[in-house]
Design a protein around this motif. Structure first.
Motif, PDB file in Angstrom:
ATOM      1  N   ASP A 126      -3.086   9.791   4.834  1.00  0.00           N
ATOM      2  CA  ASP A 126      -2.720  10.081   3.412  1.00  0.00           C
ATOM      3  C   ASP A 126      -3.303   9.193   2.371  1.00  0.00           C
TER       4      ASP A 126
ATOM      5  N   ASN B 108      -1.498   8.630  -1.077  1.00  0.00           N
ATOM      6  CA  ASN B 108      -0.166   7.844  -1.083  1.00  0.00           C
ATOM      7  C   ASN B 108      -0.423   6.656  -0.304  1.00  0.00           C
ATOM      8  N   ARG B 109      -1.846   6.488   0.086  1.00  0.00           N
ATOM      9  CA  ARG B 109      -2.055   5.289   0.659  1.00  0.00           C
ATOM     10  C   ARG B 109      -1.285   4.906   1.787  1.00  0.00           C
ATOM     11  N   GLN B 110      -1.267   5.912   2.776  1.00  0.00           N
ATOM     12  CA  GLN B 110      -0.448   5.721   3.972  1.00  0.00           C
ATOM     13  C   GLN B 110      -1.271   6.213   5.176  1.00  0.00           C
TER      14      GLN B 110
ATOM     15  N   THR C 275       4.256   4.468  10.354  1.00  0.00           N
ATOM     16  CA  THR C 275       3.675   4.383   9.223  1.00  0.00           C
ATOM     17  C   THR C 275       2.638   3.356   8.898  1.00  0.00           C
TER      18      THR C 275
ATOM     19  N   THR D  12      10.418   5.830   6.360  1.00  0.00           N
ATOM     20  CA  THR D  12      10.342   7.018   5.699  1.00  0.00           C
ATOM     21  C   THR D  12      11.792   7.390   4.767  1.00  0.00           C
TER      22      THR D  12
ATOM     23  N   MET E  83       6.939   2.699  -0.618  1.00  0.00           N
ATOM     24  CA  MET E  83       6.482   2.155  -1.713  1.00  0.00           C
ATOM     25  C   MET E  83       7.002   0.645  -2.110  1.00  0.00           C
TER      26      MET E  83
END
Ligand code: SF4
Ligand code: SF4
Lengths: 280, 476
Positions: free
Chosen positions: B72, B75-77, B84, B398, B428
């Protein structure tokens, strides 16, 4: 040359040096030719899509209508859109309500940083650390009070506290005694403090009065902080602050920003200052 | 020989260039139409190609309510099954890359360009493209004829079908690639609604073009001139590396089989000079000239030669996987006596250990403490000293977490701004500014260590802790 070519059948151009050094006419590798034509097609495609060729009266615009400034404006609009959501919420809120909301106050602090840098940092330092003659606003000592509404008022209307010069009213000895009392942190213990009516402004216990903006003489923070603190206190007693009748009086004016900044900007600044470390 | 100076000169020149005639580089003027021969290695090659099946199917696997493996980027994931991984943990990626780089090296040192011959996308896609070509246009001879033949309706039909199929494969490749970076099912929905984002469209188009040109046209030329690995892999090979090798001791002097000739009086070697090994070679090289840069060690020539040997009742393995040392009668050097193997294995082990450690210690929350530098400290009205810290709480779970921040138990210390827990948003970094106040008389040094703790419990009740050291600075 063709008839007497000493190297027949090898596809040379007929240019021969030093008996056997000759120029061949071999085709470039296929991948090279593909890349060659592909780059020409690319340039043509680019020229059709994007601005490319300058002319006398302008340049070819390209069918995409792309411009640098347009791309910049798109970027700005994007940022404005993100900010807009926050700003719309801030409009209807008081500074106090903003402080109660962690997300909004983080946004406010981030976006008011520039405002602070432009308007406040010159005197109060880039992070509220103050400067020579200008108060620290990252601490918890407030002449007029550290509530966010008060800070808002201070920014809007400015402040100019007045302390009369006492050089003509006090003898040198009395100045020395009062200065020593102020330095000790408990000026009320000195009889002169009452006699000379210092208490009228600084309060019977020496803690100052926020309604007047008079300094608290008992705490650890000095409004005029200098290397030789005793001399600094004497100077203030003798010549006062903002006393127009004494040319040596200290100047200490917080200008009014109500006519330079919008109410919304001032509200954001108040939140920012409050969060510097000393809001009450 | 005459004494004529001109002819003597020519003789010198001839001698000078005698070896140069072998030096021949295929620059792609001629399309190589390799023959397809069934055999053991051919089967192995198809099996090896299967490693690319997950590339096409992987994105459709689900884990809970999201894609099982998803890069992702907005979202830098990076989601890997239940884990994650955030950019903070990407150092593991470099170890992973190191692992594969060394794996490539170790395999190359032992068995040559296994990657090139069996697994590389260039090889596999080209293989599939030429397989289609053979299905549609027939074997190499027919293909050549078709290429040179007039433009008939049949030719157009065959060519259009072929190029369409190639483009479809290219499109599937591009779509599958993009599907790793965005929700795969949504991607198809968007595709059919003509609603794809610009990045996806451009990526897919690039892949279509890339696949079509690379596997349809450039083919072995990509290995010759474009691929950096091809050049690096060459230097990893040494005399102990087993690669497809022509046994010239046995094969030379080569000579055609004579009809009815008795095997007993044969003066030639086993090679019957039928050129089958060249005909099947996808890069068009002649393995009988020895190991060379064009050879991707796909072993297809082994199949071809074995088939010939079988027909002629000669022993198989005239071309076989063999190292130069063994071919020349030297004893095979055991694995443990090869320094390369040791060094490579060590690096492999180290990177694996690193990744293992990283995965095992993936913290669910992590804090960073930034001490404010200007001002370093502020004197408070009661004489205490205040320092300002920005605490950044990274939440890799999450779910949102309520994270409590605490400072160590220093006498008289007051932590301001941490009464309320920080609401750390999922995936985040959430920042919180806190102030630490210490009475002047309790301060022991100009700079003293200050450790912050972050504590929270996730929805399953597990306690998560992170700590970070900073400093507390006071005036002298
Ligand atoms: S020489 Fe043999 S192993 Fe090498 S690329 Fe050609 S067919 Fe494959
Ligand atoms: S396939 Fe075998 S026999 Fe035929 S030319 Fe090649 S090496 Fe010789």
């Amino acid at each position: 040359m063709a008839d007497n070519n000493p190297f027949p059948g090898e596809n040379n151009t007929g240019h021969i040096w030093d008996d056997n050094l000759r120029e061949l006419d071999n085709p470039p590798p296929r991948w090279w030719m593909i890349a060659f034509w592909a780059s020409i097609i690319w340039v043509a495609g680019y020229g059709i899509l994007y601005p490319m060729i300058p002319g006398l009266t302008g340049y070819t615009k390209g069918i995409m209508g792309w411009t640098q400034i347009g791309e910049y404006q798109e970027g700005v609009a994007e940022v404005e859109k993100v900010r807009g959501e926050f700003e719309a919420q801030l409009q209807g809120m008081t500074a106090k309500e903003i402080l109660a909301n962690e997300g909004l106050s983080s946004y406010t602090i981030a976006s008011a940083k520039v405002l602070f840098g432009d308007n406040c940092a010159a005197c109060h330092g880039s992070n509220g650390q103050g400067g020579p003659g200008f108060p620290v606003i990252a601490d918890d000592d407030w002449l007029y009070g550290g509530a966010v509404e008060t800070i808002e008022q201070t920014i809007t209307n400015g402040r100019m506290g007045v302390m009369p010069a006492h050089a003509k009213l006090l003898s040198e000895g009395e100045v020395d005694k009062l200065a020593a009392a102020v330095m000790s942190g408990n000026p009320a213990a000195e009889p002169l403090y009452m006699e000379k009516a210092c208490f009228a402004c600084h309060g019977p216990d020496g803690r100052g009065m926020q309604a007047l903006g008079s300094a608290n003489l008992t705490d650890a923070v000095w409004r005029f902080n200098e290397a030789d603190q005793q001399a600094s206190v004497k100077q203030t007693i003798r010549h006062g602050v903002n006393d127009t009748s004494d040319p040596m009086s200290r100047a200490a004016v917080m200008p009014k920003f109500g006519d330079r900044l919008s109410a919304n900007e001032i509200k954001k600044l108040a939140v920012y200052v409050y969060k510097l470390g000393g809001g009450q | 020989m005459s004494d004529n100076p001109q002819s003597r000169h020519d003789a010198v020149v001839d001698e000078l260039y005698a070896e140069a005639v072998h030096w021949e580089i295929n620059t792609g003027e001629e399309t190589i139409h390799a023959k397809r021969v069934p055999g053991k290695w051919r089967i192995l090659k198809w099996l090896a190609s299967l490693v690319w099946v997950p590339f096409f199917l992987g994105p459709y696997l689900r884990w809970d309510d999201r894609q099982a493996i998803l890069f992702d980027i907005p979202n830098r994931q990076f989601h890997l099954l239940g884990i994650t991984i955030l950019p903070q943990d990407f150092w593991m990626l470099s170890l992973l890359l190191l692992f594969f780089a060394i794996l490539l090296a170790v395999v190359t040192a032992l068995a040559g360009r296994v990657w090139c011959g069996f697994f590389c996308f260039q090889t596999v896609w080209t293989d599939v493209f030429t397989w289609l070509e053979e299905k549609l246009e027939g074997p190499p001879q027919k293909r050549k004829k078709l290429d040179q033949g007039a433009l008939t309706f049949t030719k157009v039909r065959i060519k259009v079908t072929k190029h369409t199929l190639w483009l479809v494969i290219g499109a599937l490749t591009g779509i599958s690639f993009v599907a790793w970076f965005t929700d795969a099912y949504q991607l198809w929905v968007d595709l059919f609604r003509f609603n794809l984002g610009a990045t996806a469209v451009v990526t897919i188009l690039l892949f279509i073009a890339g696949t079509y040109v690379l596997a349809g046209y450039l083919r072995e030329q990509a290995c010759f001139w474009l691929c950096p690995y091809a050049r690096i892999q060459g230097v990893m090979v040494d005399n102990t590396t087993a690669v497809p090798t022509y046994d010239f001791h046995r094969g030379e002097p080569r000579g055609r089989v004579k009809k009815g000739g008795g095997e007993a009086q044969r003066t030639t070697g086993d090679c019957v000079d039928c050129n089958q090994c060249v005909a099947v070679c996808p890069t068009g090289v002649d393995i009988r000239q020895g190991q060379q840069e064009g050879c991707i060690t796909c072993a297809l020539c082994i199949d071809a030669c074995d088939a010939v040997m079988e027909k002629l009742d000669r022993p198989k393995g005239l071309i076989r996987y063999e190292s130069l040392d063994v071919l020349n009668g030297k004893e095979e050097r055991p694995l443990y006596k090869r320094p390369r193997v040791w060094v490579y294995s060590l690096v492999l082990l180290l990177s694996l250990t690193g990744i293992g450690y990283g995965m095992a210690t993936l913290d669910a929350i992590e804090i960073k403490v930034i001490h404010s530098r200007q001002p370093l400290y502020v004197l408070q009205s009661d004489g205490s000293i205040q320092n300002k810290y920005t605490i950044k709480v990274l939440n890799k779970l999450t779910e949102d977490l309520q994270v409590t921040i605490t400072a160590p138990d220093v006498e008289g210390l007051v932590l301001v701004g941490a009464d309320e827990p920080v609401t750390a948003r999922k995936g985040m970094v959430t920042a919180r500014t806190v102030f630490v106040r210490i009475p002047r008389e309790k301060i022991t040094a100009e700079s003293q260590p200050m450790v912050f703790f972050a504590e929270t419990t996730d929805s399953s009740g597990e306690l998560l802790v992170s700590k970070r050291e900073s400093v507390f600075i006071a005036p002298r």
